[in-house]
Design a protein around this motif. Structure first.
Motif, PDB file in Angstrom:
ATOM      1  N   GLN A   1       6.204  15.212   4.761  1.00 26.55           N
ATOM      2  CA  GLN A   1       4.935  14.845   4.924  1.00 26.55           C
ATOM      3  C   GLN A   1       4.125  13.949   4.198  1.00 26.55           C
ATOM      4  O   GLN A   1       3.683  13.091   4.766  1.00 26.55           O
ATOM      5  CB  GLN A   1       4.148  16.106   5.015  1.00 26.55           C
ATOM      6  CG  GLN A   1       4.410  17.044   6.249  1.00 26.55           C
ATOM      7  CD  GLN A   1       3.699  18.498   6.517  1.00 26.55           C
ATOM      8  OE1 GLN A   1       3.303  18.923   5.271  1.00 26.55           O
ATOM      9  NE2 GLN A   1       3.853  19.197   7.626  1.00 26.55           N
ATOM     10  N   LEU A   2       4.544  13.989   2.892  1.00 33.38           N
ATOM     11  CA  LEU A   2       3.836  13.099   2.038  1.00 33.38           C
ATOM     12  C   LEU A   2       4.406  11.581   1.971  1.00 33.38           C
ATOM     13  O   LEU A   2       3.672  10.596   2.016  1.00 33.38           O
ATOM     14  CB  LEU A   2       4.218  13.801   0.410  1.00 33.38           C
ATOM     15  CG  LEU A   2       3.225  14.845   0.065  1.00 33.38           C
ATOM     16  CD1 LEU A   2       3.833  15.402  -1.349  1.00 33.38           C
ATOM     17  CD2 LEU A   2       1.685  14.516   0.025  1.00 33.38           C
ATOM     18  N   ILE A   3       5.847  11.626   2.462  1.00 32.15           N
ATOM     19  CA  ILE A   3       6.317  10.314   2.293  1.00 32.15           C
ATOM     20  C   ILE A   3       5.906   9.666   3.894  1.00 32.15           C
ATOM     21  O   ILE A   3       5.423   8.416   3.699  1.00 32.15           O
ATOM     22  CB  ILE A   3       7.816  10.389   2.567  1.00 32.15           C
ATOM     23  CG1 ILE A   3       8.378  11.022   1.388  1.00 32.15           C
ATOM     24  CG2 ILE A   3       8.665   9.237   3.118  1.00 32.15           C
ATOM     25  CD1 ILE A   3       8.437   9.825   0.128  1.00 32.15           C
ATOM     26  N   VAL A   4       5.802  10.413   4.732  1.00 30.48           N
ATOM     27  CA  VAL A   4       5.273   9.770   5.963  1.00 30.48           C
ATOM     28  C   VAL A   4       3.896   9.309   5.932  1.00 30.48           C
ATOM     29  O   VAL A   4       3.631   8.297   6.447  1.00 30.48           O
ATOM     30  CB  VAL A   4       5.412  10.901   7.199  1.00 30.48           C
ATOM     31  CG1 VAL A   4       4.696  10.502   8.544  1.00 30.48           C
ATOM     32  CG2 VAL A   4       6.809  11.153   7.607  1.00 30.48           C
ATOM     33  N   VAL A   5       3.021  10.295   5.298  1.00 29.58           N
ATOM     34  CA  VAL A   5       1.653   9.885   5.044  1.00 29.58           C
ATOM     35  C   VAL A   5       1.481   8.524   4.207  1.00 29.58           C
ATOM     36  O   VAL A   5       0.678   7.595   4.590  1.00 29.58           O
ATOM     37  CB  VAL A   5       0.698  10.921   4.303  1.00 29.58           C
ATOM     38  CG1 VAL A   5      -0.528  10.381   3.965  1.00 29.58           C
ATOM     39  CG2 VAL A   5       0.732  12.068   5.401  1.00 29.58           C
ATOM     40  N   SER A   6       2.213   8.428   3.216  1.00 29.50           N
ATOM     41  CA  SER A   6       2.503   7.173   2.380  1.00 29.50           C
ATOM     42  C   SER A   6       2.596   5.911   3.216  1.00 29.50           C
ATOM     43  O   SER A   6       2.028   4.976   2.891  1.00 29.50           O
ATOM     44  CB  SER A   6       3.387   7.317   1.199  1.00 29.50           C
ATOM     45  OG  SER A   6       3.042   8.554   0.578  1.00 29.50           O
ATOM     46  N   TRP A   7       3.533   6.185   4.108  1.00 22.81           N
ATOM     47  CA  TRP A   7       3.920   4.971   4.826  1.00 22.81           C
ATOM     48  C   TRP A   7       2.904   4.272   6.041  1.00 22.81           C
ATOM     49  O   TRP A   7       2.759   3.379   6.329  1.00 22.81           O
ATOM     50  CB  TRP A   7       5.334   5.344   5.518  1.00 22.81           C
ATOM     51  CG  TRP A   7       6.379   4.845   4.719  1.00 22.81           C
ATOM     52  CD1 TRP A   7       7.023   5.751   3.890  1.00 22.81           C
ATOM     53  CD2 TRP A   7       7.157   3.760   4.717  1.00 22.81           C
ATOM     54  NE1 TRP A   7       8.321   5.264   3.171  1.00 22.81           N
ATOM     55  CE2 TRP A   7       8.345   4.068   3.617  1.00 22.81           C
ATOM     56  CE3 TRP A   7       7.237   2.578   5.155  1.00 22.81           C
ATOM     57  CZ2 TRP A   7       9.305   2.988   3.301  1.00 22.81           C
ATOM     58  CZ3 TRP A   7       8.276   1.636   4.903  1.00 22.81           C
ATOM     59  CH2 TRP A   7       9.316   1.770   3.924  1.00 22.81           C
ATOM     60  N   VAL A   8       2.451   5.533   6.606  1.00 22.56           N
ATOM     61  CA  VAL A   8       1.563   5.208   7.683  1.00 22.56           C
ATOM     62  C   VAL A   8       0.194   5.333   7.782  1.00 22.56           C
ATOM     63  O   VAL A   8      -0.608   4.498   8.479  1.00 22.56           O
ATOM     64  CB  VAL A   8       2.187   6.057   9.153  1.00 22.56           C
ATOM     65  CG1 VAL A   8       3.503   6.267   9.473  1.00 22.56           C
ATOM     66  CG2 VAL A   8       1.755   7.509   8.786  1.00 22.56           C
TER      67      VAL A   8
ATOM     68  N   VAL B   1       0.971  -1.232  -0.067  1.00 21.17           N
ATOM     69  CA  VAL B   1      -0.053  -0.002  -0.100  1.00 21.17           C
ATOM     70  C   VAL B   1       0.854   1.066  -0.079  1.00 21.17           C
ATOM     71  O   VAL B   1       0.542   2.346  -0.525  1.00 21.17           O
ATOM     72  CB  VAL B   1      -1.016  -0.035   1.320  1.00 21.17           C
ATOM     73  CG1 VAL B   1      -1.505   1.336   1.537  1.00 21.17           C
ATOM     74  CG2 VAL B   1      -2.126  -1.030   1.082  1.00 21.17           C
ATOM     75  N   ALA B   2       2.073   1.198   0.757  1.00 17.68           N
ATOM     76  CA  ALA B   2       2.786   2.356   0.790  1.00 17.68           C
ATOM     77  C   ALA B   2       3.349   2.512  -0.521  1.00 17.68           C
ATOM     78  O   ALA B   2       3.742   3.899  -0.976  1.00 17.68           O
ATOM     79  CB  ALA B   2       4.003   2.254   1.861  1.00 17.68           C
ATOM     80  N   GLU B   3       3.734   1.545  -1.243  1.00 18.23           N
ATOM     81  CA  GLU B   3       4.172   1.846  -2.752  1.00 18.23           C
ATOM     82  C   GLU B   3       3.082   2.150  -3.717  1.00 18.23           C
ATOM     83  O   GLU B   3       3.572   3.231  -4.290  1.00 18.23           O
ATOM     84  CB  GLU B   3       4.827   0.338  -3.159  1.00 18.23           C
ATOM     85  CG  GLU B   3       5.332   0.384  -4.601  1.00 18.23           C
ATOM     86  CD  GLU B   3       6.260  -0.845  -4.781  1.00 18.23           C
ATOM     87  OE1 GLU B   3       6.515  -0.981  -6.021  1.00 18.23           O
ATOM     88  OE2 GLU B   3       6.828  -1.331  -3.872  1.00 18.23           O
ATOM     89  N   CYS B   4       2.069   1.584  -3.490  1.00 16.87           N
ATOM     90  CA  CYS B   4       0.835   2.304  -4.298  1.00 16.87           C
ATOM     91  C   CYS B   4       0.947   3.833  -3.984  1.00 16.87           C
ATOM     92  O   CYS B   4       0.539   4.702  -5.149  1.00 16.87           O
ATOM     93  CB  CYS B   4      -0.443   1.759  -4.167  1.00 16.87           C
ATOM     94  SG  CYS B   4      -0.709  -0.058  -4.579  1.00 16.87           S
ATOM     95  N   LEU B   5       0.591   4.009  -2.615  1.00 19.75           N
ATOM     96  CA  LEU B   5       0.557   5.638  -2.272  1.00 19.75           C
ATOM     97  C   LEU B   5       1.664   6.553  -2.667  1.00 19.75           C
ATOM     98  O   LEU B   5       1.547   7.670  -3.133  1.00 19.75           O
ATOM     99  CB  LEU B   5      -0.008   5.905  -0.733  1.00 19.75           C
ATOM    100  CG  LEU B   5      -1.081   5.012  -0.311  1.00 19.75           C
ATOM    101  CD1 LEU B   5      -1.004   5.143   1.363  1.00 19.75           C
ATOM    102  CD2 LEU B   5      -2.176   5.833  -0.880  1.00 19.75           C
ATOM    103  N   LEU B   6       2.991   6.008  -2.549  1.00 25.26           N
ATOM    104  CA  LEU B   6       4.087   6.678  -3.018  1.00 25.26           C
ATOM    105  C   LEU B   6       4.233   6.942  -4.703  1.00 25.26           C
ATOM    106  O   LEU B   6       4.351   7.788  -5.065  1.00 25.26           O
ATOM    107  CB  LEU B   6       5.455   6.000  -2.539  1.00 25.26           C
ATOM    108  CG  LEU B   6       6.747   6.733  -2.768  1.00 25.26           C
ATOM    109  CD1 LEU B   6       6.506   8.285  -2.224  1.00 25.26           C
ATOM    110  CD2 LEU B   6       7.824   6.004  -1.906  1.00 25.26           C
ATOM    111  N   LEU B   7       3.795   5.826  -5.395  1.00 27.05           N
ATOM    112  CA  LEU B   7       3.514   6.124  -6.829  1.00 27.05           C
ATOM    113  C   LEU B   7       2.459   7.137  -7.155  1.00 27.05           C
ATOM    114  O   LEU B   7       2.868   8.025  -8.285  1.00 27.05           O
ATOM    115  CB  LEU B   7       3.104   4.825  -7.515  1.00 27.05           C
ATOM    116  CG  LEU B   7       4.225   3.638  -7.623  1.00 27.05           C
ATOM    117  CD1 LEU B   7       3.518   2.507  -8.054  1.00 27.05           C
ATOM    118  CD2 LEU B   7       5.416   4.218  -8.424  1.00 27.05           C
TER     119      LEU B   7
END
Length: 318
Positions: free
Chosen positions: A154-161, A120-126
């Motif tokens: 902030q975008l990275i943190v949100v993508s991960w968590v 999911v983190a990968e999908c969000l980061l893409l």
């Protein structure tokens, strides 16, 4: 095959319900003569993933010309790829080496949970990377203001968590199902589709929950990517010079290729109707999005990006 027994309150004294305490990952057990070859192949792939993505992380950190939001996201994406493949490949290599596919109930749950959190983190980061390209091409004057370092972090943190609580709950729901009989997973790692097939009783609610989670964390980023690139392409086509159009598109093409590989193989596994599933094809595509995409990521960005090539030449001896 190990099981443990517990009494159910709805059964008569002395009646036991058999509960699975571990699973057997069949993996490539149907190819006994190729175990050594497959071990060597996947070990080579894993080392290439570690080295290739590791180099991208290093150059995006130390090269002055790559200190931009695009390469900040690329470095984080490469780190995510290493984590993602490390959830499945080392375990698969151990199974190929020992010729044993047993995995405990808890270990299977942990693997599934991390697989989904990182996926999911990968999908969000893409999706975040697509948004970054949209701002850079469609709103270039506002780019430094919109995509400042604080916003990028902030975008990275949100993508991960952001998906972690729901995905932990999803994993709990999957492993709360009643596994009362067969414990052989015809797969290379623990995943929801083969687990649900082994479950006894009604699995409708958990399947609905899985589809809702996929809609939230997989389809939504994909739609964001789609909308971003529709606007990007429309903007590129309005550029007056051919060289400008070529340069603008070259900064997006690598990302588009990675998106196509990841979403293409993943959707074939999870969105096909059950009637068209075959164990061999599911395993092949599952391996594709968990190993081939992370392998191709540094290759795609290295071959199609002059800045990355220049940074690698400075870092590596001639």
């Amino acid at each position: 095959i190990h099981y443990f027994h517990r009494q159910n309150k709805n059964t008569m004294p002395g009646d036991n319900i058999t509960i699975v305490a571990e699973f057997i990952l069949l993996g490539f057990s149907d190819l006994p003569k190729l175990q050594g070859f497959l071990f060597g192949m996947f070990l080579s792939i894993y080392l290439c993933i570690l080295i290739g993505n590791g180099l991208l992380i290093v150059i995006t950190k130390i090269d002055p010309s790559l200190q931009t939001p695009m390469y900040f996201f690329l470095g984080n994406f490469s780190f995510l790829e290493i984590c993602y493949t490390s959830v499945t490949i080392p375990r698969m290599l151990a199974d190929l080496w020992t010729h044993k596919g047993t995995i405990s109930f808890v270990a299977c749950a942990v693997q599934t949970c991390f697989l989904y959190i990182l996926g999911v983190a990968e999908c969000l980061l893409l999706g975040v990377m697509a948004y970054d390209r949209y701002v850079a091409i469609c709103k270039p004057l506002y780019y430094p203001l919109i995509m400042n370092h604080k916003v990028c972090v902030q975008l990275i943190v949100v993508s991960w968590v952001i998906g972690v609580p729901i995905l932990i709950e999803e994993t709990y729901q999957i492993f709360s199902l009643n596994f009362c009989g067969p414990n052989k997973l015809n797969h290379v790692f623990c995943d929801a589709p083969p687990l649900i097939e082994l479950a006894c009783g009604d699995t409708y609610k958990i399947e609905v929950f899985l589809h809702v989670a996929a809609l939230m964390f997989v389809i939504t980023p994909f739609l964001l990517i789609l909308v971003s690139y529709v606007k990007i392409i429309a903007t590129i086509l309005r550029l007056p010079s051919t060289s400008g159009r070529s340069k603008a598109f070259s900064t997006c093409s690598s990302h588009l290729m990675v998106v196509g590989l990841f979403y293409g193989s993943g959707s074939i596994v999870y969105l096909r109707p059950k009637s068209s599933h075959s164990a061999g094809s599911v395993k092949a595509f599952a391996l594709f999005y968990t190993t081939v995409t992370p392998l191709f990521n540094p290759i795609i960005y290295s071959l199609r990006n002059k800045d990355v090539i220049a940074a690698l030449r400075k870092l590596l001896p001639k």
